[in-house]
Motif scaffolding. Structure first.
Motif, PDB file in Angstrom:
ATOM      1  N   MET A  18       0.849  -1.187   0.000  1.00 26.81           N
ATOM      2  CA  MET A  18       0.000   0.000   0.000  1.00 26.81           C
ATOM      3  C   MET A  18       0.887   1.240   0.000  1.00 26.81           C
ATOM      4  SD  MET A  18      -3.033   1.063   2.667  1.00 26.81           S
ATOM      5  CE  MET A  18      -2.071   1.745   4.005  1.00 26.81           C
ATOM      6  N   MET A  20       0.921   5.471   0.660  1.00 23.59           N
ATOM      7  CA  MET A  20       0.250   6.641   1.222  1.00 23.59           C
ATOM      8  C   MET A  20       1.134   7.868   0.987  1.00 23.59           C
ATOM      9  SD  MET A  20      -0.826   4.968   4.910  1.00 23.59           S
ATOM     10  CE  MET A  20      -1.874   6.328   5.441  1.00 23.59           C
ATOM     11  N   ASP A  56      -3.861   1.702  -3.002  1.00 20.68           N
ATOM     12  CA  ASP A  56      -3.945   2.957  -2.257  1.00 20.68           C
ATOM     13  C   ASP A  56      -4.551   2.727  -0.878  1.00 20.68           C
ATOM     14  OD1 ASP A  56      -6.732   2.958  -2.475  1.00 20.68           O
ATOM     15  OD2 ASP A  56      -6.736   4.262  -4.213  1.00 20.68           O
ATOM     16  N   GLU A  57      -4.618   3.796  -0.125  1.00 21.03           N
ATOM     17  CA  GLU A  57      -5.027   3.676   1.282  1.00 21.03           C
ATOM     18  C   GLU A  57      -6.496   3.333   1.471  1.00 21.03           C
ATOM     19  OE1 GLU A  57      -4.628   7.899   3.009  1.00 21.03           O
ATOM     20  OE2 GLU A  57      -3.411   7.842   1.179  1.00 21.03           O
ATOM     21  N   ASP A  58      -7.258   3.271   0.401  1.00 16.07           N
ATOM     22  CA  ASP A  58      -8.665   2.882   0.497  1.00 16.07           C
ATOM     23  C   ASP A  58      -8.864   1.378   0.322  1.00 16.07           C
ATOM     24  OD1 ASP A  58      -9.470   5.531   0.856  1.00 16.07           O
ATOM     25  OD2 ASP A  58      -9.578   5.874  -1.307  1.00 16.07           O
ATOM     26  N   THR A  59      -7.773   0.629   0.240  1.00 17.81           N
ATOM     27  CA  THR A  59      -7.865  -0.810  -0.011  1.00 17.81           C
ATOM     28  C   THR A  59      -8.546  -1.547   1.142  1.00 17.81           C
ATOM     29  OG1 THR A  59      -6.656  -2.782  -0.671  1.00 17.81           O
ATOM     30  CG2 THR A  59      -5.604  -1.385   0.972  1.00 17.81           C
ATOM     31  N   ASP A  60      -9.222  -2.629   0.796  1.00 13.92           N
ATOM     32  CA  ASP A  60      -9.813  -3.510   1.803  1.00 13.92           C
ATOM     33  C   ASP A  60      -8.916  -4.720   2.053  1.00 13.92           C
ATOM     34  OD1 ASP A  60     -12.101  -1.930   2.093  1.00 13.92           O
ATOM     35  OD2 ASP A  60     -13.122  -2.949   0.448  1.00 13.92           O
ATOM     36  N   ASP A 103      -2.884   5.207  10.853  1.00  8.62           N
ATOM     37  CA  ASP A 103      -3.684   4.860   9.668  1.00  8.62           C
ATOM     38  C   ASP A 103      -2.996   3.771   8.841  1.00  8.62           C
ATOM     39  OD1 ASP A 103      -5.580   6.729  10.396  1.00  8.62           O
ATOM     40  OD2 ASP A 103      -4.934   8.237   8.932  1.00  8.62           O
TER      41      ASP A 103
END
Length: 146
Positions: free
Chosen positions: A28, A30, A53-57, A80
């Motif tokens: 990931m 950021m 990206d930082e929105d990954t699940d 985060d």
């Protein structure tokens, strides 16, 4: 001159080696901006595929955090970064080298990382303008995480 070209190619590959990135790892990213070291990003994506990206699940094996002075609270950013990180994952905190715009004082990292449950294990030259600090979870730090 092909030896020189080969050495240059080996140098790029060694960036991924220095970061411990292996094929199949999920990495990931950021703090991406136009000032990041593109050679480093290319070496890592050549090794493991696209960065998420930082929105990954997904659960991630490593997090690259590009951080410059003025980018906000480092402690909060590190917390985060821990969210999707695997228990044995690593956070690479990438900061501008001394004398470069956005340089972060080592004391800021030394204060923020332990507070976030991380400890610094090493540093690497991450490119012409960037240094990388390898941060890992302190023993037991993630045990209380949900």
């Amino acid at each position: 001159m092909s030896a020189t070209a080969g050495q240059a190619a080996d140098g790029v590959r060694s960036l991924a080696d220095r970061f411990g990135i292996e094929p199949g790892m999920v990495v990931m990213e950021m703090g991406y901006d136009d000032d990041v070291d593109q050679d480093l990003r290319d070496a890592l994506t050549d090794r493991c595929g696209d960065l998420v990206d930082e929105d990954t699940d997904e659960v991630v094996d490593a997090v690259l955090v590009w951080y410059r002075d003025g980018d906000g609270d480092l402690f909060e950013l590190l917390v985060d970064a821990l969210g999707p990180l695997a228990d044995n994952g690593v956070v690479w905190l990438l900061t501008p080298k001394a004398g470069r715009e956005g340089h972060v004082e080592p004391s800021e990292v030394a204060e923020s990382a332990p507070t976030a449950g991380l400890q610094q294990t090493s540093t690497v030259n991450a490119g012409r303008d960037w240094s990388g600090a390898r941060l890992v979870l302190r023993r037991g730090a993630k045990g209380g995480k949900k």
